[in-house]
Design a protein around this motif. Structure first.
Motif, mmCIF file in Angstrom:
data_model
loop_
_atom_site.group_PDB
_atom_site.id
_atom_site.type_symbol
_atom_site.label_atom_id
_atom_site.label_comp_id
_atom_site.label_asym_id
_atom_site.label_seq_id
_atom_site.Cartn_x
_atom_site.Cartn_y
_atom_site.Cartn_z
ATOM 1 N N LYS A 129 -43.935 -26.290 -26.479
ATOM 2 C CA LYS A 129 -43.247 -25.676 -25.349
ATOM 3 C C LYS A 129 -41.818 -25.280 -25.715
ATOM 4 N N CYS A 130 -41.111 -26.134 -26.449
ATOM 5 C CA CYS A 130 -39.721 -25.828 -26.838
ATOM 6 C C CYS A 130 -39.667 -24.632 -27.775
ATOM 7 N N MET A 131 -40.574 -24.587 -28.749
ATOM 8 C CA MET A 131 -40.582 -23.471 -29.697
ATOM 9 C C MET A 131 -40.916 -22.169 -28.980
ATOM 10 N N GLY A 132 -41.840 -22.255 -28.026
ATOM 11 C CA GLY A 132 -42.212 -21.051 -27.289
ATOM 12 C C GLY A 132 -41.124 -20.555 -26.363
ATOM 13 N N SER A 133 -40.199 -21.428 -25.991
ATOM 14 C CA SER A 133 -39.118 -21.035 -25.083
ATOM 15 C C SER A 133 -37.969 -20.348 -25.803
ATOM 16 N N MET A 134 -37.977 -20.369 -27.130
ATOM 17 C CA MET A 134 -36.903 -19.752 -27.909
ATOM 18 C C MET A 134 -37.219 -18.279 -28.129
ATOM 19 N N THR A 135 -36.428 -17.409 -27.521
ATOM 20 C CA THR A 135 -36.640 -15.968 -27.678
ATOM 21 C C THR A 135 -36.242 -15.516 -29.077
ATOM 22 N N GLU A 136 -35.070 -15.921 -29.497
ATOM 23 C CA GLU A 136 -34.567 -15.567 -30.826
ATOM 24 C C GLU A 136 -34.670 -16.792 -31.722
ATOM 25 N N LYS A 137 -35.230 -16.609 -32.912
ATOM 26 C CA LYS A 137 -35.467 -17.733 -33.823
ATOM 27 C C LYS A 137 -34.888 -17.429 -35.200
ATOM 28 N N SER B 110 -34.982 -22.920 -36.455
ATOM 29 C CA SER B 110 -35.444 -23.076 -35.073
ATOM 30 C C SER B 110 -36.521 -24.141 -34.941
ATOM 31 N N ASN B 111 -37.407 -24.248 -35.917
ATOM 32 C CA ASN B 111 -38.488 -25.231 -35.828
ATOM 33 C C ASN B 111 -37.939 -26.652 -35.800
ATOM 34 N N ARG B 112 -36.928 -26.930 -36.621
ATOM 35 C CA ARG B 112 -36.329 -28.266 -36.648
ATOM 36 C C ARG B 112 -35.551 -28.546 -35.370
ATOM 37 N N ILE B 113 -34.893 -27.525 -34.855
ATOM 38 C CA ILE B 113 -34.182 -27.687 -33.583
ATOM 39 C C ILE B 113 -35.168 -27.971 -32.455
ATOM 40 N N ALA B 114 -36.283 -27.271 -32.445
ATOM 41 C CA ALA B 114 -37.293 -27.464 -31.399
ATOM 42 C C ALA B 114 -37.859 -28.881 -31.444
ATOM 43 N N ASP B 115 -38.035 -29.437 -32.645
ATOM 44 C CA ASP B 115 -38.525 -30.815 -32.773
ATOM 45 C C ASP B 115 -37.590 -31.795 -32.067
ATOM 46 N N ASP C 146 -29.081 -23.307 -27.554
ATOM 47 C CA ASP C 146 -29.605 -22.880 -28.854
ATOM 48 C C ASP C 146 -29.454 -21.380 -29.050
ATOM 49 N N GLN C 147 -29.768 -20.602 -28.034
ATOM 50 C CA GLN C 147 -29.727 -19.156 -28.186
ATOM 51 C C GLN C 147 -28.310 -18.636 -28.387
ATOM 52 N N LYS C 148 -27.326 -19.353 -27.867
ATOM 53 C CA LYS C 148 -25.936 -18.948 -28.114
ATOM 54 C C LYS C 148 -25.554 -19.142 -29.567
ATOM 55 N N ASN C 149 -26.159 -20.128 -30.207
ATOM 56 C CA ASN C 149 -25.749 -20.498 -31.563
ATOM 57 C C ASN C 149 -26.651 -19.957 -32.653
ATOM 58 N N VAL C 150 -27.824 -19.447 -32.297
ATOM 59 C CA VAL C 150 -28.792 -19.098 -33.329
ATOM 60 C C VAL C 150 -28.267 -18.025 -34.269
#
Length: 662
Positions: free
Chosen positions: A446-454, A458-463, A496-500
């Protein structure tokens, strides 16, 4: 004779009428000793009322009394041939010559109130109780102090032990130890395996019937009531999404620590920053309140950044799951937090050697840490991308609604804390580790799917986001609260999206390098500017009027990027090479180019491609060159005119002469 027959009474004060007893003739004194209940058998220690007349021979003792003088004046504690009465220690023994019972005063009261054995190290400590300076005192000492030479040193803490009575007290303590209460204790917090069973060490052990009491530096014993704490959470915390996130993060600490070994998880480090009026410290109080005292005072689980790196780490060690917050990083004088962040996330001390060159045991910690400051920690680092996946920073968020809200939360949390943590641990132990992991996996998707920009992080952040959200779902189920989980996830994703876009150290370094070149473009040779003895860093060239290439000397690049905080230039250059920002020879970061030195020798340069927008670096210098050329031409013409006019014949027309010059 009437005087000699006078009974010697034990008064209510701490002093026995020693002078009266001593004035009795020896024969009468012996007779009174015989009337003293005769000989006390070696039975288990007991406490009883006693009005017996006891003549005494003075000898001092080291233990401390449990009760005050008034309360113990008529209470007798018996341990075989020894007993304590009126804050003094006595011994009944048989005189070898007369075979009669004699009572001797050893000294002021001293005894072992309880025996504490550490279930982790198996070290034994005595809880000594002794009477001195008209009051009861207590002290914790290791059992090794039973040695004669160490017993006498206890005089420094007020024990009545000297050379003349040390043997008698040593014998008494060895005998009385068998009658003292026995207690298990522990100094470590969090998860452990005890007698082949996983337990959680809090104020007591959770997950086992074995009793043990925490005996460490933190206050984790509950205060107030669970109902009082829950009311505060429901009314003042759960309506706020930021405070709900702080609460969930605190509950996530034991869950993360529980599965950390199975999945090699790092410590999750939250850092919140902003102005002092935003309620950061209040959020930290909410974070720690389920498990411990939410205060910065002695024993509080809200500690300070103020101290050395080792001092800060020392407050975290031997804790595998209890949430700890570190307040006010602004107070720390550390100029670079890079190493500290890596250490905090790794959860283990640096490797060190003992004096005998053996590896020293490395102390550990695990779970979730919460940090506050007025500034981002990442600003005081070398910007490595590894830091940005280890450090979750949330800035300029209003955590409390007002100062009244913050003060009310503070007062209520200080009055009620430490109850919910043990209930939550019992809940997750009951559902089992398997369900915890399944819940985590669900939230990962769910967290990975919520990230528009990756990006590649991103995978480690989602974990890590999933670990927090998994804990939130379990808290919701455990206490039947509405945790606003979708809103909490939205807050994390927004962060996350502000910092990606800025998370990659390569991208951050690239942007800062462009700024460096723009600021110091006069130090580069271009087609419009040659090196004229000033400091020269390299060249700026254009390719087909579409791209800009900066050739910069390797030593200059390393120095200037280091000054910007990017120490690991190899990581930066490798990132640039992968993204096509670097023109280089095969398997290298550099390319040989003709030098800018007077001898024009070939040198190694970093050849860095800048975007088309940076053509202005060349065009501005071209315009500047054109302006300088036009100005110079104008000045030369003016000078020529002045010289020419000064030398004109008297009869020559000035206008005709100027036209002739032009």
């Amino acid at each position: 004779m009437e005087t000699n027959k006078k009974k010697i009474e034990i008064v209510e004060s701490t002093k026995i009428m020693q002078s009266t007893a001593t004035n009795l003739p020896a024969k009468r004194r012996k007779q009174k000793n015989i009337r003293e209940d005769a000989f006390i058998e070696n039975t288990r220690g007991s406490i009883e009322k006693d009005n017996t007349e006891v003549p005494s021979i003075i000898k001092p003792d080291k233990h401390y009394l449990l009760k005050n003088k008034q309360a113990t004046s008529s209470v007798r504690m018996t341990y075989g041939n020894y007993y304590i009465l009126n804050n003094d220690l006595f011994l009944k023994e048989i005189n070898k010559k007369t075979e009669e019972v004699e009572v001797k005063r050893i000294g002021k009261m001293i005894r072992i109130k309880a025996i504490h054995q550490d279930i982790e190290t198996h070290n034994v400590e005595w809880e000594l109780e002794f009477y001195n300076y008209e009051k009861l005192q207590t002290a914790m000492i290791l059992r090794e102090n039973l040695q004669k030479n160490k017993l006498t040193q206890l005089v420094n803490i007020g024990c009545d032990i000297i050379e003349s009575n040390v043997v008698a007290i040593q014998n008494f303590l060895r005998y009385q130890e068998d009658f003292a209460d026995y207690k298990n204790t522990h100094k470590q917090l969090g998860w452990a395996v005890f007698e082949d069973k996983e337990v959680f060490k809090h104020h007591s052990l959770i997950g086992t019937d074995i009793e043990s009491t925490y005996n460490g530096p933190f206050v984790v014993e509950s205060k107030g009531t669970f109902e009082g704490w829950e009311e505060t959470i429901i009314d003042q915390v759960l309506p706020s999404v930021p405070l709900t996130l702080a609460l969930i993060a605190g509950f996530a600490s034991p869950v993360v620590a529980w599965i950390a070994k199975d999945f090699d998880l790092e410590v999750i480090l939250f850092h919140i920053y902003g102005d002092s009026t935003m309620g950061k410290t209040t959020a930290a109080r909410v974070f720690v309140s389920p498990f411990g005292a939410p205060t910065t005072k002695t024993g509080g689980t809200l500690v300070k950044w103020n101290g050395t790196a080792n001092g800060v780490i020392g407050q975290l060690v031997n804790n595998l799951g209890v949430p700890i917050a570190i307040d006010e990083a602004s107070m720390n004088k550390m100029k670079d937090f890079t190493e500290m962040i890596y250490t905090l996330a790794e959860g283990v001390e640096k490797a060190r050697m003992t004096k005998t060159l053996d590896n020293r045991e490395r102390r550990r910690w695990a779970g979730v840490l919460f940090s506050t400051a007025e500034h981002p920690l990442i600003e005081k680092t070398n910007f490595n991308s590894g830091l940005q996946v280890r450090l979750m920073e949330i800035g300029n968020v209003q955590w409390t609604n007002s100062s009244e809200h913050a003060n009310k939360l503070k007062d209520n949390l200080l009055a009620n804390y430490g109850h919910a943590g043990s209930r939550f641990i019992e809940y997750i132990l009951n559902i089992g580790k398997g369900k915890v992991i399944d819940c985590w996996r669900k939230w990962q998707v769910k967290c990975m799917g919520s990230m528009t920009e990756k990006d590649n992080l991103s995978n480690r952040i989602a974990d890590k986001f999933a670990l927090i959200m998994m804990a939130g779902e379990m808290v919701q189920d455990c206490f039947s609260w509405d945790m606003q989980l979708d809103e909490v996830l939205g807050m994390l994703i927004e962060h996350d999206q502000k910092n990606v876009g800025q998370r990659s150290v390569g991208e951050e370094a690239y942007n800062q390098f462009i700024g460096l070149v723009k600021q110091h473009r006069s130090k580069f040779i271009t087609q419009f500017r040659d090196e004229k003895g000033t400091e020269c860093w390299g060249r700026i060239n254009t390719k087909n009027n579409a791209k800009v290439e900066v050739e910069i000397l390797t030593n200059v690049f390393r120095q200037k990027m280091g000054e910007l905080g990017f120490e690991n230039y190899g990581v930066i250059l490798d990132s640039w090479r992968e993204k096509g920002f670097l023109d280089h020879d095969y398997n290298k970061f550099t390319r040989k180019r003709t030098g800018v030195e007077p001898k024009k020798q070939r040198q190694n340069y970093y050849c860095i491609q800048l975007p088309k927008e940076c053509l202005s670096l060349i065009q501005e210098q071209n315009n500047q060159h054109t302006d300088e050329f036009n100005l110079l031409t104008s000045e030369v013409k003016s000078a020529k005119r002045r010289v020419h006019l000064d030398n004109l014949p008297e009869d020559m027309d000035v206008v005709d002469s100027i036209d002739e010059m032009d």
